[in-house]
Design a protein around this motif. Structure first.
Motif, PDB file in Angstrom:
ATOM      1  N   TYR A  38      25.670  11.887  98.274  1.00 27.74           N
ATOM      2  CA  TYR A  38      24.437  12.636  98.555  1.00 27.74           C
ATOM      3  C   TYR A  38      23.386  11.645  99.054  1.00 27.74           C
ATOM      4  CZ  TYR A  38      23.913  10.821  93.816  1.00 27.74           C
ATOM      5  OH  TYR A  38      23.922   9.994  92.727  1.00 27.74           O
ATOM      6  N   ILE A  39      22.330  12.181  99.655  1.00 28.30           N
ATOM      7  CA  ILE A  39      21.181  11.365 100.062  1.00 28.30           C
ATOM      8  C   ILE A  39      20.314  11.138  98.829  1.00 28.30           C
ATOM      9  CG2 ILE A  39      19.109  11.272 101.501  1.00 28.30           C
ATOM     10  CD1 ILE A  39      20.597  12.988 103.547  1.00 28.30           C
ATOM     11  N   LEU A  40      20.065   9.869  98.499  1.00 25.46           N
ATOM     12  CA  LEU A  40      19.371   9.558  97.254  1.00 25.46           C
ATOM     13  C   LEU A  40      17.858   9.524  97.417  1.00 25.46           C
ATOM     14  CD1 LEU A  40      19.693   8.776  94.281  1.00 25.46           C
ATOM     15  CD2 LEU A  40      19.907   6.385  94.988  1.00 25.46           C
ATOM     16  N   ALA A  41      17.372   9.189  98.605  1.00 26.85           N
ATOM     17  CA  ALA A  41      15.924   9.084  98.802  1.00 26.85           C
ATOM     18  C   ALA A  41      15.589   9.421 100.246  1.00 26.85           C
ATOM     19  CB  ALA A  41      15.436   7.677  98.457  1.00 26.85           C
ATOM     20  N   GLY A  42      14.384   9.948 100.437  1.00 23.14           N
ATOM     21  CA  GLY A  42      13.923  10.255 101.785  1.00 23.14           C
ATOM     22  C   GLY A  42      14.309  11.647 102.241  1.00 23.14           C
ATOM     23  N   PHE A  43      14.185  11.883 103.545  1.00 22.81           N
ATOM     24  CA  PHE A  43      14.428  13.200 104.124  1.00 22.81           C
ATOM     25  C   PHE A  43      15.884  13.622 103.907  1.00 22.81           C
ATOM     26  CE2 PHE A  43      15.677  15.946 107.667  1.00 22.81           C
ATOM     27  CZ  PHE A  43      14.739  16.964 107.543  1.00 22.81           C
ATOM     28  N   GLY A  44      16.065  14.810 103.438  1.00 22.79           N
ATOM     29  CA  GLY A  44      17.412  15.347 103.273  1.00 22.79           C
ATOM     30  C   GLY A  44      17.975  15.224 101.881  1.00 22.79           C
ATOM     31  N   ALA A  45      17.227  14.613 100.949  1.00 17.20           N
ATOM     32  CA  ALA A  45      17.716  14.524  99.570  1.00 17.20           C
ATOM     33  C   ALA A  45      17.794  15.930  98.981  1.00 17.20           C
ATOM     34  CB  ALA A  45      16.787  13.654  98.738  1.00 17.20           C
ATOM     35  N   PRO A  46      18.898  16.301  98.354  1.00 13.04           N
ATOM     36  CA  PRO A  46      19.045  17.660  97.827  1.00 13.04           C
ATOM     37  C   PRO A  46      18.125  17.903  96.641  1.00 13.04           C
ATOM     38  CG  PRO A  46      20.912  16.291  97.189  1.00 13.04           C
ATOM     39  CD  PRO A  46      20.114  15.489  98.154  1.00 13.04           C
ATOM     40  N   PRO A  47      17.824  19.164  96.342  1.00 13.99           N
ATOM     41  CA  PRO A  47      16.906  19.492  95.240  1.00 13.99           C
ATOM     42  C   PRO A  47      17.320  18.891  93.900  1.00 13.99           C
ATOM     43  CG  PRO A  47      17.283  21.425  96.610  1.00 13.99           C
ATOM     44  CD  PRO A  47      18.228  20.363  97.103  1.00 13.99           C
ATOM     45  N   ILE A  48      18.623  18.819  93.614  1.00 12.95           N
ATOM     46  CA  ILE A  48      19.024  18.291  92.311  1.00 12.95           C
ATOM     47  C   ILE A  48      18.670  16.813  92.176  1.00 12.95           C
ATOM     48  CG2 ILE A  48      21.392  17.670  92.987  1.00 12.95           C
ATOM     49  CD1 ILE A  48      22.247  18.645  90.161  1.00 12.95           C
ATOM     50  N   VAL A  49      18.706  16.087  93.296  1.00 11.12           N
ATOM     51  CA  VAL A  49      18.310  14.681  93.273  1.00 11.12           C
ATOM     52  C   VAL A  49      16.808  14.563  93.020  1.00 11.12           C
ATOM     53  CG1 VAL A  49      18.086  12.586  94.660  1.00 11.12           C
ATOM     54  CG2 VAL A  49      20.220  13.892  94.722  1.00 11.12           C
ATOM     55  N   GLU A  50      16.024  15.358  93.736  1.00 10.47           N
ATOM     56  CA  GLU A  50      14.576  15.331  93.551  1.00 10.47           C
ATOM     57  C   GLU A  50      14.212  15.717  92.109  1.00 10.47           C
ATOM     58  OE1 GLU A  50      13.072  17.927  96.525  1.00 10.47           O
ATOM     59  OE2 GLU A  50      13.391  16.503  98.170  1.00 10.47           O
ATOM     60  N   ARG A  51      14.925  16.695  91.561  1.00 10.39           N
ATOM     61  CA  ARG A  51      14.674  17.127  90.186  1.00 10.39           C
ATOM     62  C   ARG A  51      15.019  16.005  89.208  1.00 10.39           C
ATOM     63  NH1 ARG A  51      18.214  21.504  86.938  1.00 10.39           N
ATOM     64  NH2 ARG A  51      17.008  21.580  85.012  1.00 10.39           N
ATOM     65  N   ALA A  52      16.166  15.341  89.427  1.00  8.25           N
ATOM     66  CA  ALA A  52      16.583  14.255  88.539  1.00  8.25           C
ATOM     67  C   ALA A  52      15.589  13.093  88.583  1.00  8.25           C
ATOM     68  CB  ALA A  52      17.975  13.770  88.928  1.00  8.25           C
TER      69      ALA A  52
END
Length: 292
Positions: A38-52
């Motif tokens: 998954y994309i960990l940072a920046g544009f395109g990071a999925p919602p679950i990453v942003e939530r985590a």
């Protein structure tokens, strides 16, 4: 949250700093739920990453998540301690210490009225930049005794502690011991890098805590080292041992001068063993005036 707490326990077990665990916790926690790519940072990071990431930030004191710089230093304006630091940088860039100086616009204008203060600010900025990058590159493309690298790292730790105490602590007087020890370690880093034995470095009749003896010895071994200027600086410093027990505490201005002098000495040593030399690489900076 529980997955992130478990991830944080693992990070501590591995010896990771809090700033590192900003992302490593997220990766470990998401792995528990089967997320690997998954994309960990920046544009395109999925919602679950942003939530985590947002949940993970709740685990830390905010300042612990700051990556920081290469080295924290200090500059004295009048009798006020100001932060200066060598930032983390990659590739080529322009570092504007004037913008980084934690004075307001009025105070900067006041400082600029004095050619002496302005020149001192420039010299200290150069010292912090050269030492800030140079301590981590000590011995770059040179054959040196590895003891030098260990000692210059220890000098960095002490000088950063001195600057942090001066600029952040309620009682600035703890600056002195760290500044004196940082100076001693920097001089001994240069001597050790050139092969001077531990016995000579620790012998009170040879060097010990004697900064003038260490300066003289390094000047004998290192032709480009500005031993005369360094000697003038360390000759104004209080005795390291006496200052712990009997010597009266220096004033704010005296403390600032000792700290800035220590930063100069460490940078002058480092310039001899690294490729970091801002004045050599930027002739428009002119001659050094501080310390005189």
């Amino acid at each position: 949250m529980n997955a992130l707490k478990r991830a944080d326990d693992e990070g501590i077990r591995l010896g990771e700093e809090p700033s590192t665990r900003t992302l490593s916790n997220v990766q470990r926690a998401l792995r528990e739920f089967g997320h690997e790519n998954y994309i960990l940072a920046g544009f395109g990071a999925p919602p679950i990453v942003e939530r985590a990431i947002s949940i993970n930030e709740l685990l830390f004191v905010p300042r612990e998540l700051q990556v920081g710089g290469m080295h924290l230093g200090a500059f004295l304006f009048r009798d006020m301690f100001c932060q200066l630091y060598a930032p983390v940088g990659f590739g080529q860039g322009r570092i504007d210490f004037w913008q980084m100086l934690d004075l307001n616009d009025f105070q900067k204008g006041w400082l600029a009225e004095s050619t002496v203060d302005l020149a001192r600010f420039k010299d200290q900025s150069i010292d912090i930049l050269d030492f800030g990058y140079g301590w981590s590159e000590f011995g770059h493309q040179r054959t040196i005794d590895p003891r030098g690298r260990d000692l210059i790292w220890r000098a960095h730790v002490q000088l950063e502690a001195a600057a942090a105490t001066a600029t952040k602590a309620y009682d600035y007087r703890g600056t002195i011991q760290s500044a004196l020890l940082g100076t001693e370690l920097a001089l001994k880093a240069g001597l050790a890098a050139l092969g001077v034995s531990n016995e000579e470095l620790s012998n009170r009749k040879a060097i010990g805590h004697n900064l003038q003896a260490a300066t003289k010895r390094l000047a004998e071994l290192c032709g480009q080292f500005d031993g005369d200027r360094v000697m003038r600086v360390v000759s104004t410093f209080p005795d390291f041992v006496k200052s712990r027990y009997t010597a009266p505490s220096p004033s704010r201005v005296e403390t600032g001068e000792i700290l800035m002098g220590a930063q100069y000495v460490a940078s002058e040593v480092t310039r001899q063993f690294s490729d970091r030399d801002s004045r050599r690489d930027n002739l428009e900076l002119g001659e050094r005036t501080y310390p005189d």
